[in-house]
Design a protein around this motif. Structure first.
Motif, short mmCIF file in Angstrom:
data_model
loop_
_atom_site.label_atom_id
_atom_site.label_comp_id
_atom_site.label_asym_id
_atom_site.label_seq_id
_atom_site.Cartn_x
_atom_site.Cartn_y
_atom_site.Cartn_z
N ILE A 1 -84.30 68.48 -9.35
CA ILE A 1 -84.90 69.21 -7.66
C ILE A 1 -84.18 69.21 -6.69
CG2 ILE A 1 -86.59 69.11 -5.97
CD1 ILE A 1 -88.23 67.60 -7.77
N ILE A 2 -83.02 68.65 -6.16
CA ILE A 2 -82.49 68.61 -4.58
C ILE A 2 -81.51 69.95 -4.90
CG2 ILE A 2 -80.32 67.57 -3.58
CD1 ILE A 2 -81.96 65.08 -3.36
N ALA A 3 -80.69 69.75 -6.33
CA ALA A 3 -79.09 70.41 -6.67
C ALA A 3 -79.95 71.69 -6.89
CB ALA A 3 -78.98 70.05 -8.67
N ILE A 4 -80.94 72.50 -7.36
CA ILE A 4 -82.00 73.02 -7.71
C ILE A 4 -82.20 74.15 -6.13
CG2 ILE A 4 -83.09 75.18 -9.42
CD1 ILE A 4 -83.09 72.47 -11.09
N VAL A 5 -83.27 73.67 -5.67
CA VAL A 5 -83.51 73.95 -4.31
C VAL A 5 -82.90 73.81 -3.10
CG1 VAL A 5 -85.96 73.48 -3.32
CG2 VAL A 5 -86.35 73.56 -5.74
N MET A 6 -82.35 72.81 -2.90
CA MET A 6 -81.93 72.90 -1.48
C MET A 6 -80.55 73.06 -1.60
SD MET A 6 -82.20 68.33 0.23
CE MET A 6 -81.42 69.04 2.54
N LEU A 7 -79.72 72.57 -2.60
CA LEU A 7 -78.47 72.48 -2.66
C LEU A 7 -78.09 74.24 -3.24
CD1 LEU A 7 -76.67 69.30 -2.83
CD2 LEU A 7 -77.25 71.12 -1.05
N ALA A 8 -78.67 74.73 -4.37
CA ALA A 8 -78.53 75.53 -4.84
C ALA A 8 -76.79 75.82 -5.72
CB ALA A 8 -78.10 77.37 -4.10
N VAL A 9 -77.13 74.88 -6.12
CA VAL A 9 -76.01 74.55 -7.07
C VAL A 9 -75.52 75.31 -8.39
CG1 VAL A 9 -74.47 72.41 -8.63
CG2 VAL A 9 -75.49 71.95 -6.37
N GLU A 10 -74.26 75.37 -8.77
CA GLU A 10 -74.03 76.80 -9.46
C GLU A 10 -74.72 75.96 -10.97
OE1 GLU A 10 -70.07 79.42 -10.58
OE2 GLU A 10 -69.80 77.71 -9.40
#
Length: 454
Positions: free
Chosen positions: A133-142
């Motif tokens: 969730i953090i990677a997708i929503v908060m940090l927008a990881v490629e």
């Protein structure tokens, strides 16, 4: 659809432009700093709680201290790296992304560590989901980084779950990995589309600004002319557009060194459309004023009104304005819905609005739905007398409290200005307006024309 086209569509959908990546990196670093502060605080608090909870025998619970200590250690590393990267914008994208990549890798690795050390797989699964969730929503990881990394850790976790016989958790883990991968692609594609749309919007705005600048240049070139030295009058004028192109128009009708007439007009609306109308109607006023000099001024205005309606066709903009015709000391005036001019009489130093009660007011110009109705008035000017013409942007100028400059302040300003040298009068009026409006931006085009009888 050909394979080449599919490849191109996929690339345009999920490969992010370099300038967008730069913006994402800056946002990620800012959000990462906030996230690491939270994890750091969590690690400190839980270590303190564990110290009191497990006192005095800490050895059996050493893994808990390692777990919470890892939050503290990783937060410090990521936070310091993020600070350093913000001071090096010239670094390549992959290097500037290292703190984000490290944070996601560490948290996913932490979920694996929990699975091997905790008595229940649920703790590992909770960390795993939170990281996604953090990677997708908060940090927008490629996705090109996130999905392979997610797949790798999912396989490792599933192998461990298989070894302990937790089939249900394996199914949950696989389903979560699929859903999170789809969400990552969807989020990434959405970011690219929003960026592309914003880029198109920005490009459109830049194009519009250039067009406005060009239109303003054309309008200035079209309207700018040198007024000859006049035998019978002095002229002073000022005009400033609210935004590039002005809807205000002024003109002087001369015969050699003799001033025969003056016009000031205000086109409804703002921007390019109103500016184009001023260029369209300028020649109409010039031609009809000179060609119909033997007719009454109200008739001249009727002819102008009809011709403007015919030539502007479906354009909705109309005009208000004042047309003066000068015959020695006699001044004929037609006021077509415009603010009343101010007359200064030098003989008694009287300064007042002409026709303040709108007795000689006429209809506006160029409005198809209104039958024209123009009537003229007449005044006499002696040496030293002045007529001050202006558009409504002058008296409607606003201050920070949204109060208008108004007729009373305008009249006071003119009374003070006419006591000074003619060439300084407009500057004094503008100074009074500036003191009143302060830092407030201009809300309308402003034009002032002063003519003085010699």
């Amino acid at each position: 659809m050909k394979i080449k086209d599919l490849k191109k569509k996929f690339t345009s959908s999920f490969i992010m432009p370099k300038d967008l990546k730069q913006g994402i990196i800056s946002k990620n670093l800012h959000r990462l700093a906030q996230l690491e502060q939270i994890l750091f605080s969590f690690g400190i608090i839980m270590c303190i709680v564990s110290l009191f909870r497990y006192y005095p025998d800490y050895k059996p619970y050493l893994e808990d201290f390692i777990y919470y200590g890892s939050y503290i250690f990783s937060s410090i590393i990521v936070f310091l790296a993020a600070i350093r990267i913000t001071h090096h914008p010239e670094w390549p994208i992959w290097r500037r992304n290292q703190p984000t990549y490290f944070a996601i890798f560490f948290l996913l690795a932490l979920s694996v560590w929990l699975l091997f050390t905790s008595s229940t797989p649920l703790s590992s699964y909770t960390v795993y989901v939170n990281v996604c969730i953090i990677a997708i929503v908060m940090l927008a990881v490629e996705p090109l980084f996130f999905i392979p990394l997610l797949g790798f850790f999912t396989i490792v976790i599933c192998l461990r779950l298989y070894s302990i016989g937790s089939v249900t958790m394996i199914l949950n883990m696989c389903l979560t990995a699929i859903i999170m991968s789809i969400l990552s692609l969807f989020k990434w594609n959405t970011i690219i589309k929003e960026f592309t749309l914003d880029k198109v919007r920005t490009s459109h705005l830049e194009t519009m600004e250039k067009e406005i600048e060009l239109a303003a240049f054309v309008q200035e070139s079209f309207t700018k002319k040198k007024i000859p030295e006049l035998d019978n009058f002095e002229i002073s004028y000022y005009s400033k557009a609210m935004s590039g192109v002005s809807g205000d128009m002024y003109d002087f009708y001369t015969n050699g060194s003799i001033l025969k007439g003056v016009g000031i007009f205000d086109v409804s609306g703002h921007g390019i459309a109103s500016g184009l109308v001023t260029m369209l109607v300028r020649n109409i006023f010039q031609q009809e004023f000179h060609q119909n000099y033997d007719k009454d001024l109200y008739e001249v205005m009727e002819i102008i009104d009809k011709r403007i309606k015919d030539e502007k066709r479906s354009i909705e903009n109309y005009l208000t304005g004042i047309l003066l015709r000068i015959n020695d000391s006699k001044i004929e005036i037609v006021n077509a819905g415009h603010p009343a001019p101010i007359i200064y009489k030098k003989s008694d130093f009287n300064c007042s609005f002409f026709d303040e009660q709108r007795k000689y007011s006429s209809s506006v110009i160029g409005l198809p739905s209104v039958d024209p109705f123009f009537q003229e008035a007449e005044i006499t000017m002696q040496s030293g007398d002045e007529i001050i013409l202006y558009t409504d942007g002058v008296k409607e100028a606003l201050n920070s409290e949204h109060d208008e400059f108004g007729n009373a302040r305008l009249l006071t300003s003119v009374r003070n200005a006419v006591q000074h040298d003619f060439e300084n009068q407009i500057h004094l009026m503008l100074s009074d307006m500036g003191l009143f409006t302060g830092e407030e931006s201009q809300s309308d085009d402003i034009t002032i024309v002063i003519i003085k009888k010699k």
